[in-house]
Design a protein around this motif. Structure first.
Motif, PDB file in Angstrom:
ATOM      1  N   THR A 181       0.834  -1.213   0.000  1.00  0.00           N
ATOM      2  CA  THR A 181       0.000   0.000   0.000  1.00  0.00           C
ATOM      3  C   THR A 181       0.866   1.259   0.000  1.00  0.00           C
ATOM      4  O   THR A 181       0.340   2.367   0.026  1.00  0.00           O
ATOM      5  CB  THR A 181      -0.935   0.054   1.227  1.00  0.00           C
ATOM      6  OG1 THR A 181      -0.132   0.197   2.414  1.00  0.00           O
ATOM      7  CG2 THR A 181      -1.788  -1.186   1.337  1.00  0.00           C
TER       8      THR A 181
ATOM      9  N   GLN B 244       0.640  -4.026   6.333  1.00  0.00           N
ATOM     10  CA  GLN B 244       1.166  -4.933   7.368  1.00  0.00           C
ATOM     11  C   GLN B 244       2.039  -4.153   8.348  1.00  0.00           C
ATOM     12  O   GLN B 244       2.654  -3.152   7.977  1.00  0.00           O
ATOM     13  CB  GLN B 244       2.015  -6.030   6.719  1.00  0.00           C
ATOM     14  CG  GLN B 244       1.259  -6.878   5.717  1.00  0.00           C
ATOM     15  CD  GLN B 244       2.170  -7.857   4.983  1.00  0.00           C
ATOM     16  OE1 GLN B 244       3.361  -7.962   5.268  1.00  0.00           O
ATOM     17  NE2 GLN B 244       1.602  -8.573   4.032  1.00  0.00           N
TER      18      GLN B 244
ATOM     19  N   GLY C 251       5.503  -3.375   7.127  1.00  0.00           N
ATOM     20  CA  GLY C 251       5.523  -2.226   6.204  1.00  0.00           C
ATOM     21  C   GLY C 251       5.334  -0.920   6.963  1.00  0.00           C
ATOM     22  O   GLY C 251       5.966   0.093   6.665  1.00  0.00           O
TER      23      GLY C 251
ATOM     24  N   GLY D 264      13.181  -1.141   4.163  1.00  0.00           N
ATOM     25  CA  GLY D 264      13.721  -2.415   3.685  1.00  0.00           C
ATOM     26  C   GLY D 264      15.130  -2.326   3.147  1.00  0.00           C
ATOM     27  O   GLY D 264      15.621  -3.283   2.546  1.00  0.00           O
TER      28      GLY D 264
ATOM     29  N   ILE E  61      15.460  -6.861   7.016  1.00  0.00           N
ATOM     30  CA  ILE E  61      14.058  -7.268   6.827  1.00  0.00           C
ATOM     31  C   ILE E  61      13.447  -7.526   8.197  1.00  0.00           C
ATOM     32  O   ILE E  61      13.918  -8.400   8.944  1.00  0.00           O
ATOM     33  CB  ILE E  61      13.969  -8.514   5.927  1.00  0.00           C
ATOM     34  CG1 ILE E  61      14.563  -8.139   4.563  1.00  0.00           C
ATOM     35  CG2 ILE E  61      12.526  -8.985   5.799  1.00  0.00           C
ATOM     36  CD1 ILE E  61      14.517  -9.210   3.534  1.00  0.00           C
TER      37      ILE E  61
ATOM     38  N   ASN F 132      16.955  -4.256  -1.040  1.00  0.00           N
ATOM     39  CA  ASN F 132      16.139  -3.216  -1.686  1.00  0.00           C
ATOM     40  C   ASN F 132      16.985  -2.118  -2.339  1.00  0.00           C
ATOM     41  O   ASN F 132      16.786  -0.920  -2.067  1.00  0.00           O
ATOM     42  CB  ASN F 132      15.166  -2.610  -0.661  1.00  0.00           C
ATOM     43  CG  ASN F 132      13.836  -2.262  -1.315  1.00  0.00           C
ATOM     44  OD1 ASN F 132      13.648  -2.468  -2.517  1.00  0.00           O
ATOM     45  ND2 ASN F 132      12.917  -1.730  -0.535  1.00  0.00           N
TER      46      ASN F 132
END
Ligand code: FAD
Length: 447
Positions: free
Chosen positions: A74, A142, A145, A203, A207, A442
């Motif tokens: 999102t 989440q 996130g 990220g 993680i 990332n």
């Protein structure tokens, strides 16, 4: 070592349920919701445990292959989308969604990173406690996130951002090492506060696989008020009035321009403009602080009002292309920003429709602009870059930020360089090089 060997290793780690290269399965994971960032991936893996995340990251490190963590996708800056090379591994946390433990007497809970935010709120509520992080995407974003972006949302004014809700973290580092920092104590001054490095790092440093969260007492009786004002300055006066009366019990304070309500009325079924001229808080009206007030008389009415607020991003999406500016300035300068910003919109994007709303109680505004009705979307986006620059400069000149709560991802990376150059960006680079020396976490995001 070949790509085929890596794919075999990954399949072995996660099993058939946690592995896909199927185009239809991958599609929703390869673009962010406005379709402005699109990527490809070698494979999407969905581990079910921290041990599996660790094994995936160390296998990818051994092959020098990048890993892109994804939560609910999102995010609004493309941070969770792999690049266009098709060589990066997408790691979805969706299967790691257990509430590991909850302890009301310690006011804490420990959750997997893939837990949906709304499920965490509900679990806290069921235990007689309150988890205050709340945003319109809470049904799909989440907690991993949320922490990776240091999400803000509605209740920052009273409870702080995601950062303030964390007691401890469990993180898989770039070489696959698991750092177990899942402590639930409030006080721990033993050395650097390592967990804070990962919060807001999108990220790029590690993680997040689990979090120990702080719980709060349930707020008790709450009152939801919708007040009509004619000038943004009145919002700040109203906030100040409310704080004189109830102190720091103002939980959320949102500014919503009338165009937002018109968009929501047009696109949200069963919605209606809330004002019909019934003033209920007469003193505020008589003193000229507000023009009209509606007080929710039940939990249901409160929900209806909040539903309209939450519907704004989707309603705006239905109105065509938009330019989004998630800015912050000191609260006292909000009115000045709106005034000068509106003039910039009129001069730099003629016909563009200003859609301003946001968490002004903490100085954060989503100063968005929708394309003129029927206009060309791509042309509007391209012409919008001058406006974006002018608005960010304006926020910067007022001591504010061009990225209040959504992060940097890939779409705002150049702006980070521009506004946070010098020692600050060098420090960020030093941290990145220390924690991810081979740039496999990332890459291409944030810095
Ligand atoms: P994703 O979008 O999947 O990922 C976001 C970033 O975090 C990416 O860089 C990704 O690589 C990284 N990441 C994800 N999971 C992990 C992990 N476990 N470990 C390490 N890195 C990880 N944001 C706000 O702050 N406040 C708001 O009020 C708000 N309102 C929104 C309303 C709507 C309708 C929408 C669509 C979005 C809104 N957002 C808001 C933005 C978004 O919801 C938040 O940024 C949210 O925190 C992202 O969570 P996610 O799980 O979807 O993360």
């Amino acid at each position: 070592m070949s790509t085929a060997t890596l794919l075999d290793q990954l399949q072995e780690i996660v099993g058939d349920h946690g592995w896909t290269t199927d185009e239809a399965d991958l599609e929703p994971h390869l673009t962010e919701r406005r379709g402005m960032v699109r990527g490809k991936t070698l494979v999407m893996v969905s581990p079910s445990s921290t041990r599996e995340v660790s094994a995936i990251v160390s296998a990818c490190a051994a092959h020098n292959v990048a890993v892109v963590p994804q939560g609910g996708n999102t995010g609004l800056c493309g941070g969770a989308i792999p690049d266009a090379s098709g060589e990066q591994v997408l790691l979805s946390l969706a299967r790691m969604n257990s509430i590991r433990s909850i302890d009301a007497s310690d006011n804490s809970m420990v959750v997997d990173a893939g837990c949906i935010l709304a499920d965490i709120q509900q679990a806290a509520h069921d235990a007689g406690r309150y988890f205050p992080l709340s945003l319109a995407a809470e049904g799909s974003c989440q907690i991993g996130g949320n922490l990776a972006t240091n999400a803000g949302g509605l209740n920052v004014l009273r409870y702080g951002t995601a950062r303030q809700q964390v007691l401890g973290l469990e993180v898989v580092l770039a070489d696959g090492t698991v750092w177990d920092g899942l402590r639930t104590v409030c006080k721990d001054n033993a050395g650097y506060d390592i967990k804070q490095l990962f919060i807001g790092s999108e990220g790029t440093l590690g993680i997040i696989t689990a979090a120990a969260l702080r719980l709060w007492p349930q707020p008790g009786e709450t009152t939801t008020i919708l007040a009509a004002i004619e000038q943004p300055a009145q919002a700040i006066a109203l906030l100040s009035c409310l704080r004189e009366v109830v102190g720091d019990n103002v939980q959320a304070f949102e500014l919503i321009s009338d165009r937002c309500f018109r968009f929501v009325n047009r696109h949200l079924p069963d919605s209606r403009l809330p004002f019909e001229g019934e003033g209920e808080l007469m003193r505020l009206i008589e003193d000229g602080v507000v023009a009209d007030v509606v007080v929710a008389k039940s939990a249901h009415e409160a929900q209806v009002l909040w539903r309209m607020r939450h519907a704004i991003p989707d309603a705006q999406r239905s109105e065509g292309a938009s330019l989004k500016h998630d800015i912050s300035v000191p609260t006292s300068r909000i009115a000045e920003f709106v005034d000068q910003g509106a003039r910039l919109v009129a001069s730099l994007t003629p016909g563009g429709r200003l859609v301003a709303f946001g968490h002004v109680g903490d100085g954060n505004l989503h100063f968005n602009v929708s394309q003129p009705p029927g206009g060309d979307a791509e042309q509007f986006r391209q012409a919008g870059s001058a406006l974006t620059r002018a608005l960010y400069d304006l926020a910067d000149s007022m001591g504010g930020s061009f990225s209040a709560e959504h992060g940097i991802g890939v779409t705002k990376r150049n702006w980070l360089e521009h506004y946070k150059g010098g020692a600050e960006i060098e420090l960020m680079r030093t941290l990145k090089a220390a924690l991810d020396p081979h740039n496999t976490l990332n890459p291409g995001k944030v810095i």
